[in-house]
Design a protein around this motif. Sequence first.
Motif, mmCIF file in Angstrom:
data_model
loop_
_atom_site.group_PDB
_atom_site.id
_atom_site.type_symbol
_atom_site.label_atom_id
_atom_site.label_comp_id
_atom_site.label_asym_id
_atom_site.label_seq_id
_atom_site.Cartn_x
_atom_site.Cartn_y
_atom_site.Cartn_z
ATOM 1 N N ALA A 1 -55.973 7.172 -30.832
ATOM 2 C CA ALA A 1 -55.697 8.580 -30.554
ATOM 3 C C ALA A 1 -56.990 9.381 -30.468
ATOM 4 O O ALA A 1 -57.898 9.214 -31.293
ATOM 5 N N THR B 1 -53.289 7.669 -26.992
ATOM 6 C CA THR B 1 -52.725 9.019 -27.034
ATOM 7 C C THR B 1 -53.850 10.053 -26.956
ATOM 8 O O THR B 1 -54.868 9.935 -27.641
ATOM 9 N N THR C 1 -54.350 14.185 -27.305
ATOM 10 C CA THR C 1 -53.705 15.428 -27.732
ATOM 11 C C THR C 1 -54.638 16.611 -27.520
ATOM 12 O O THR C 1 -55.860 16.483 -27.589
ATOM 13 N N SER C 2 -54.028 17.774 -27.283
ATOM 14 C CA SER C 2 -54.794 19.015 -27.121
ATOM 15 C C SER C 2 -53.872 20.179 -27.429
ATOM 16 O O SER C 2 -52.661 20.024 -27.548
ATOM 17 N N ILE D 1 -49.635 21.697 -28.112
ATOM 18 C CA ILE D 1 -48.958 21.448 -29.386
ATOM 19 C C ILE D 1 -48.607 22.752 -30.099
ATOM 20 O O ILE D 1 -47.491 22.930 -30.578
ATOM 21 N N VAL E 1 -50.375 14.901 -24.698
ATOM 22 C CA VAL E 1 -49.622 16.027 -25.249
ATOM 23 C C VAL E 1 -50.529 17.244 -25.117
ATOM 24 O O VAL E 1 -51.596 17.295 -25.721
ATOM 25 N N ASP F 1 -58.026 13.389 -30.317
ATOM 26 C CA ASP F 1 -57.508 14.748 -30.493
ATOM 27 C C ASP F 1 -58.570 15.739 -30.048
ATOM 28 O O ASP F 1 -59.543 15.988 -30.763
ATOM 29 N N VAL G 1 -45.308 16.881 -22.438
ATOM 30 C CA VAL G 1 -45.717 15.495 -22.697
ATOM 31 C C VAL G 1 -45.716 14.734 -21.380
ATOM 32 O O VAL G 1 -44.754 14.803 -20.613
ATOM 33 N N LEU H 1 -45.909 11.178 -31.818
ATOM 34 C CA LEU H 1 -47.301 10.735 -31.894
ATOM 35 C C LEU H 1 -47.464 9.392 -32.605
ATOM 36 O O LEU H 1 -47.971 8.428 -32.027
ATOM 37 N N SER I 1 -48.567 5.321 -30.630
ATOM 38 C CA SER I 1 -50.036 5.345 -30.549
ATOM 39 C C SER I 1 -50.661 4.134 -31.219
ATOM 40 O O SER I 1 -50.294 3.775 -32.347
ATOM 41 N N VAL J 1 -53.858 22.030 -30.196
ATOM 42 C CA VAL J 1 -53.553 22.243 -31.618
ATOM 43 C C VAL J 1 -54.012 23.633 -32.051
ATOM 44 O O VAL J 1 -53.407 24.257 -32.916
#
Length: 385
Positions: A193, A98, A100-101, A136, A133, A195, A85, A186, A190, A103
């Motif tokens: 976001a 936020t 994110t990657s 994940i 992030v 993703d 993070v 998360l 946030s 997943v």
Amino acid sequence: MPNETLPNLDRRSFLVAPLAAAAVIADAGQGAAATMGNTVFTGDVVKGKKVVSTLDIADLEPGQKHLLYFQGVESATGQPWLVSVMVAKGRLPGKRITLTSGVHGDEMSSIRVVQLVMEQLDPAQMAGSVMAVFDIARPALEGMQRRWPNQGRGIDLVDMNREWPGNENGTTASSRQAGLLFNRVLRPNSDIALDFHTGTTGLDCNDWIIGNREIPEVKAIIDLFPVRQVLDSPAYPGVLHNAFTDAGIPSICPEVGAARILAPDMIAPFVEGTMNVLKHYGVVGGSIGRTGADAGMFIGNSAAPILATQGGFIEHLVAPNDKVQAGQKVVVQRNAFGETVAEYASPVDGEVGAIRSDASSEPGNALMFILFNRAPAAGDADYPE
């Protein structure tokens, strides 16, 4: 003559001294658990980065980048999966974005987009924060495979992007990982976001975004990206961007080209689009760059799958982003002798959204998805997430 300045050392001293030194070194990477505001530090330090089990970015020093590990679910050997993070916390208050990657474990270009965005940020010149992030689904990433290898009744491969918002006390490790991350990192940190994903192994796409454009703020975010295709759809239940949206956090799912590779030509427009989002919300300064209008964005509300009816080798007659008409031949399939065993036509007018990248196929595999528009009452087809 003996040197009287040396202590008397016996064999036990030579054995104990190195062990004591090793204990001191090992202890340097650990400490007592502590809290700072709402953030909970486990006391562990891994490669110079502190480990947290709960994060509140309000507790972090402004004007700096903070690199942390989040303590996720435990593995089968009892060691927690650590998630990387990074928080770029601006000097001034503002929106919390936020990114994110990871997943899915086979999606490399999506991680690189987030890395490149974070490299550009100077927290001393920012308002608000950007939290990234990166990894994940750690067990899936270790094997560069799409699904989390859950060790329940033997190895089950679980698609973590059907687990959100997760359950900290769920029946699978992946569900618990999702619950821990969503509840403790998360959702609390946030306002917006993104993703990031790519096409899956065996299925290739170009630059496109999934999101529900009926939500005005989602529509505004999508339009800031200079990408060529958009699937305007709520998509499947259990995906992360829907969990964010259901929690009142507008979110989209950018899809950055093919799996398992770094594709610089695909990465660039998503970096530019993400920086546009940060500029739009005043997190960073500067003028908006290229947008969807500049890229000639095509928007469809459905993706019609073309499924293999035979086994054999496949040849695509069209490429991603090509326009096609209903009835147009788009795929030819041959057996080992080179004999044609099947030909496939587009069922709709639209654009090619994704194609099978593997050159052979079993019956039932998706060979292609055609992005198109249909009446909302007809319902939506599957999409190649």
